[in-house]
Scaffold this motif. Structure first.
Motif, short mmCIF file in Angstrom:
data_model
loop_
_atom_site.label_atom_id
_atom_site.label_comp_id
_atom_site.label_asym_id
_atom_site.label_seq_id
_atom_site.Cartn_x
_atom_site.Cartn_y
_atom_site.Cartn_z
N ALA A 96 0.83 -1.21 0.00
CA ALA A 96 0.00 0.00 0.00
C ALA A 96 0.87 1.26 0.00
N VAL A 97 1.93 1.25 0.81
CA VAL A 97 2.83 2.41 0.86
C VAL A 97 3.52 2.60 -0.49
N GLN A 98 3.94 1.51 -1.10
CA GLN A 98 4.58 1.59 -2.42
C GLN A 98 3.61 2.16 -3.45
N GLN A 99 2.34 1.73 -3.37
CA GLN A 99 1.35 2.20 -4.33
C GLN A 99 1.12 3.70 -4.19
N MET A 100 1.12 4.17 -2.94
CA MET A 100 0.98 5.62 -2.72
C MET A 100 2.09 6.37 -3.45
N HIS A 101 3.31 5.90 -3.25
CA HIS A 101 4.47 6.55 -3.89
C HIS A 101 4.33 6.51 -5.41
N ASP A 102 3.93 5.35 -5.93
CA ASP A 102 3.76 5.21 -7.38
C ASP A 102 2.68 6.15 -7.91
N ASP A 103 1.72 6.49 -7.05
CA ASP A 103 0.64 7.40 -7.45
C ASP A 103 1.01 8.87 -7.26
N GLY A 104 2.27 9.13 -6.91
CA GLY A 104 2.74 10.50 -6.80
C GLY A 104 2.50 11.17 -5.46
N ILE A 105 2.20 10.37 -4.45
CA ILE A 105 1.96 10.92 -3.11
C ILE A 105 3.27 10.91 -2.33
N ASP A 106 3.54 12.01 -1.58
CA ASP A 106 4.78 12.05 -0.80
C ASP A 106 4.53 12.23 0.69
N HIS A 107 3.25 12.34 1.09
CA HIS A 107 2.93 12.38 2.52
C HIS A 107 1.67 11.59 2.78
N ALA A 108 1.70 10.82 3.87
CA ALA A 108 0.54 9.99 4.22
C ALA A 108 0.33 9.99 5.73
N VAL A 109 -0.90 9.66 6.10
CA VAL A 109 -1.25 9.44 7.50
C VAL A 109 -1.67 7.99 7.63
N SER A 110 -1.12 7.30 8.62
CA SER A 110 -1.53 5.91 8.84
C SER A 110 -2.37 5.82 10.10
N ILE A 111 -3.42 5.01 10.02
CA ILE A 111 -4.28 4.76 11.18
C ILE A 111 -4.66 3.29 11.18
N ALA A 112 -4.50 2.65 12.32
CA ALA A 112 -4.88 1.24 12.45
C ALA A 112 -6.34 1.15 12.89
N LEU A 113 -7.05 0.19 12.35
CA LEU A 113 -8.43 -0.03 12.75
C LEU A 113 -8.45 -0.83 14.05
N ALA A 114 -7.75 -0.29 15.01
CA ALA A 114 -7.68 -0.85 16.36
C ALA A 114 -7.55 0.35 17.29
N LYS A 131 8.98 1.81 8.01
CA LYS A 131 10.16 1.21 7.38
C LYS A 131 10.08 1.30 5.86
N LYS A 132 8.90 1.01 5.32
CA LYS A 132 8.72 1.07 3.87
C LYS A 132 8.83 2.52 3.39
N ALA A 133 8.28 3.46 4.15
CA ALA A 133 8.37 4.87 3.78
C ALA A 133 9.83 5.32 3.75
N GLU A 134 10.61 4.87 4.72
CA GLU A 134 12.04 5.22 4.76
C GLU A 134 12.80 4.61 3.60
N GLU A 135 12.44 3.39 3.23
CA GLU A 135 13.09 2.73 2.08
C GLU A 135 12.83 3.50 0.79
N ILE A 136 11.62 4.01 0.64
CA ILE A 136 11.26 4.76 -0.56
C ILE A 136 12.04 6.07 -0.61
N GLY A 137 12.11 6.75 0.55
CA GLY A 137 12.80 8.03 0.61
C GLY A 137 11.93 9.16 0.09
N GLU A 138 12.16 10.37 0.61
CA GLU A 138 11.36 11.55 0.25
C GLU A 138 9.86 11.26 0.37
N PHE A 139 9.53 10.53 1.40
CA PHE A 139 8.15 10.14 1.66
C PHE A 139 7.95 10.18 3.17
N THR A 140 7.03 11.00 3.64
CA THR A 140 6.81 11.12 5.08
C THR A 140 5.50 10.45 5.48
N MET A 141 5.54 9.79 6.62
CA MET A 141 4.37 9.06 7.13
C MET A 141 4.10 9.52 8.55
#
Length: 310
Positions: A96-114, A131-141
């Motif tokens: 999902a994080v990779q797909q965001m990056h591929d879609d041109g997104i560079d900032h995201a908010v994560s929320i667990a359904l818990a 970890k995935k956001a850091e691997e991509i780089g220039e992507f903040t979560m």
């Protein structure tokens, strides 16, 4: 003015989509160790008992869609796009994080359904996303840790409990006990001061206080079958304990506040195992609808996400 596009990573445990997914799903949960044939047969039996598959997959996607819609209705600064990221089945959190990056997104908010935070549960989701956001780089979560005391979330359960109480004859309401339950976790979490048990207790107390409950208790359910001790008391033992008390409860309202949707642990562990025990002891079982896509619940999630931008 162009609205900035924000990724919305909605993280959840996941569930088998079909019968064939049961073995690989539970193998993933067990870190690559395939369940025994006996365990697989038991799991298949549980899913058959609730209709063959869990409604969780469909509900989780519906929750993500509803949250995206609500966020885009409530403000006009950002355009939110939801992506589902699951822990043990596709689409995985990392995908999902990779797909965001591929879609041109560079900032995201994560929320667990818990709603309640534990290093054992929510932190595991967050670590994978970060970890995935850091691997991509220039992507903040921006990751949300918990939302167990969000007012709309509490209000949802207050209204749900009151609705159940209203169905019980007035003269029998003092013979009614409310059981707040959540998924048990291994007791070892307590060694490091994990906040999970305290957050569950606080949620239960807030609901009980606002609903003016006379009799309520909290218990744990759905413990894993491992060699480690898990948090207790187990809900089935708690039911027996309540029946042995002098109040002679007749009605039992079950509120699985640690969960947010109808799924195996609620439909089987509560609606079958708990119900069977309650009825065998002469009691009457009640259980409100789960949050699912109720507007109050979606408002709770949306407010939690928007708070990260303040």
């Amino acid at each position: 003015m162009n609205q900035k596009k924000i990724g919305l990573l909605v993280m959840a445990y996941g569930t088998p989509y079909k019968k064939e997914d049961i073995v690989p799903y539970y193998t993933a949960i067990r870190h690559g160790h395939r369940p025994s044939d006996e365990q697989i047969a038991d799991l298949a039996r549980r899913y058959e008992a609730i209709g063959g598959t869990s409604p969780l997959a469909e509900l989780t996607q519906a929750q993500a869609n509803a949250l995206e819609k609500r966020l885009n209705e409530q403000q006009s600064v950002y355009t939110f796009k939801a992506y589902l990221g699951l822990k043990y089945i596709h689409p995985l959190i990392e995908d999902a994080v990779q797909q965001m990056h591929d879609d041109g997104i560079d900032h995201a908010v994560s929320i667990a359904l818990a709603p309640h935070y534990s290093r054992f549960s929510v932190q595991a989701y967050t670590d994978r996303a970060q970890k995935k956001a850091e691997e991509i780089g220039e992507f903040t979560m921006t990751s949300i840790k918990s939302w167990y005391d969000q007012p709309h979330f509490i209000d949802f359960w207050v209204r749900s409990v009151k609705d159940q109480l209203a169905k019980i004859p007035e003269e029998e309401r003092d013979q009614t006990g409310v059981l707040f339950t959540a998924h048990s976790l291994p007791k070892k979490i307590l060694k490091n001061g994990d906040p999970y048990p305290d957050q569950i207790r606080e949620t239960a107390e807030k609901i009980a206080d606002q609903a003016n409950l006379l009799h309520y208790t909290q218990a744990w359910q759905s413990a894993g079958k491992t060699g480690d001790p898990w948090l207790g008391p187990d809900v089935l033992n708690q039911i027996r304990t309540l029946f042995q008390q002098e109040e002679h409860f007749k009605h039992f309202i079950f509120c699985p506040i640690g969960f947010v949707a109808e799924h195996l642990e609620v439909l089987f562990d509560n609606d079958r195992e708990c119900r069977t025990l309650v009825e065998s002891l002469g009691g009457i079982y009640h259980r409100p609808q789960m949050p699912d896509t109720h507007p109050l619940f979606i408002d709770a999630l949306a407010s939690t996400v928007l708070n990260t931008f303040e």
